[in-house]
Design an enzyme around this catalytic site. Structure first.
Site, PDB file in Angstrom:
ATOM      1  N   ASP A  20      31.809  64.330  77.094  1.00  0.00           N
ATOM      2  CA  ASP A  20      32.362  65.782  77.427  1.00  0.00           C
ATOM      3  C   ASP A  20      31.371  66.113  78.771  1.00  0.00           C
ATOM      4  OD1 ASP A  20      33.170  68.388  78.141  1.00  0.00           O
ATOM      5  OD2 ASP A  20      31.564  69.109  76.913  1.00  0.00           O
ATOM      6  N   ASP A  22      30.530  69.699  80.764  1.00  0.00           N
ATOM      7  CA  ASP A  22      29.737  70.784  80.716  1.00  0.00           C
ATOM      8  C   ASP A  22      29.320  70.986  79.378  1.00  0.00           C
ATOM      9  OD1 ASP A  22      30.633  72.480  83.671  1.00  0.00           O
ATOM     10  OD2 ASP A  22      32.168  71.135  83.037  1.00  0.00           O
ATOM     11  N   ASP A 201      30.271  69.434  73.204  1.00  0.00           N
ATOM     12  CA  ASP A 201      29.602  70.642  72.708  1.00  0.00           C
ATOM     13  C   ASP A 201      30.623  71.959  72.080  1.00  0.00           C
ATOM     14  OD1 ASP A 201      30.285  70.960  75.645  1.00  0.00           O
ATOM     15  OD2 ASP A 201      29.232  73.015  75.036  1.00  0.00           O
TER      16      ASP A 201
HETATM   17 MG   LIG Z   1      31.748  71.251  76.987  1.00  0.00          MG
END
Ligand SMILES: [Mg+2]
Length: 250
Positions: A20, A22, A201
């Site tokens: 991923d 960001d 995240d």
């Molecule tokens: Mg993310």
């Protein structure tokens, strides 16, 4: 939640890496365009891409063109818009899983929230990704319900689903997620036969972690919060360190 602190895999050259962007590779910023990408990160990703013989993909909610702009001159395989866009090899074209144009809905939302938000950093930000729409309310967390309601109303007639992330609601094509993106990428030559490792995240990363683990691989959750992943890294700095270990750096 006690997840195992993620260790570098024992045979790093046989994995396929799904990252991923960001909140995983870079810290989240107030606005998506304000994230900071260092040359060290570009170098590290470029090195790993070579070391893994191309088995490294960025799997993001952003369009791949936006990822390319942030990582230039590096262009990596990846999935954009949570898997709606796919690119298997660096330099290859981007293929879209479906044809959809959500721009009219994005325009309506911008009118509703007032302007494009560009001049007003306190505004609710409507991000038009054509195949998806993200409504960011980080600056106005008390308006979460309103942001969701307005988005739902605007995309009512489209074949999309609404997904909640960190201070963001997103409308995106139904039935496509980071898990289906990982599975499709795993069928491609650079990735096939390797052990998938997915690092992310946010809520939308859970599908990717689940798919990786279902295929005998590893899911790594970045930061706090419950997760299907069995391993965890504290923050993007810890992810960088982990990736450095994978690349054989100190
Ligand atoms: Mg993310």
């Amino acid at each position: 939640m006690n997840l195992t602190q993620a260790a570098v895999p024992e045979s790093p050259n046989s994995i396929a890496l799904f990252l991923d962007f960001d909140g995983t590779l870079v810290e989240l910023a107030e606005r998506p365009e304000q994230v900071i990408v260092t040359n060290d990160l570009r170098q590290l990703l470029g090195d790993l891409f070579q070391q893994l013989h191309g088995a490294l993909a960025i799997v993001s909610g952003r369009p791949l063109a936006a990822i390319d702009a942030l990582l230039q001159p590096l262009q990596l395989p990846g999935a954009g818009l949570h898997g709606v866009e796919l690119r298997d090899a660096a330099g290859a074209g981007i293929s879209a899983a479906i044809a959809l144009d959500l721009r009219p809905a994005a325009d309506a939302l911008r009118r509703y929230f007032g302007g494009d938000g560009a001049a007003d950093s306190s505004a609710i930000l409507v991000e038009d990704k054509v195949l998806a729409i993200a409504v960011h309310y980080r600056q106005q967390p008390h308006r979460a319900d309103e942001a969701e309601r307005a988005l739902r109303a605007a995309v009512e007639s489209f074949p999309v689903e609404i997904v909640a992330g960190k201070f963001v609601f997103e409308a995106r094509p139904r039935g496509i997620d980071k898990g289906s993106a990982l599975r499709r990428l795993m069928q491609m030559p650079a990735f096939a036969g390797r052990q998938p490792v997915f690092i992310g995240d946010d809520v939308t990363d859970e599908d990717g972690m689940a798919a990786a683990q279902a295929l005998g691989g590893i899911g790594i959750k970045v930061g706090q919060g419950s997760s299907i992943a069995r391993e965890r890294l504290h923050d993007p700095a810890a992810v960088s360190k982990w990736l450095c270990g994978l690349a054989g750096r100190k």
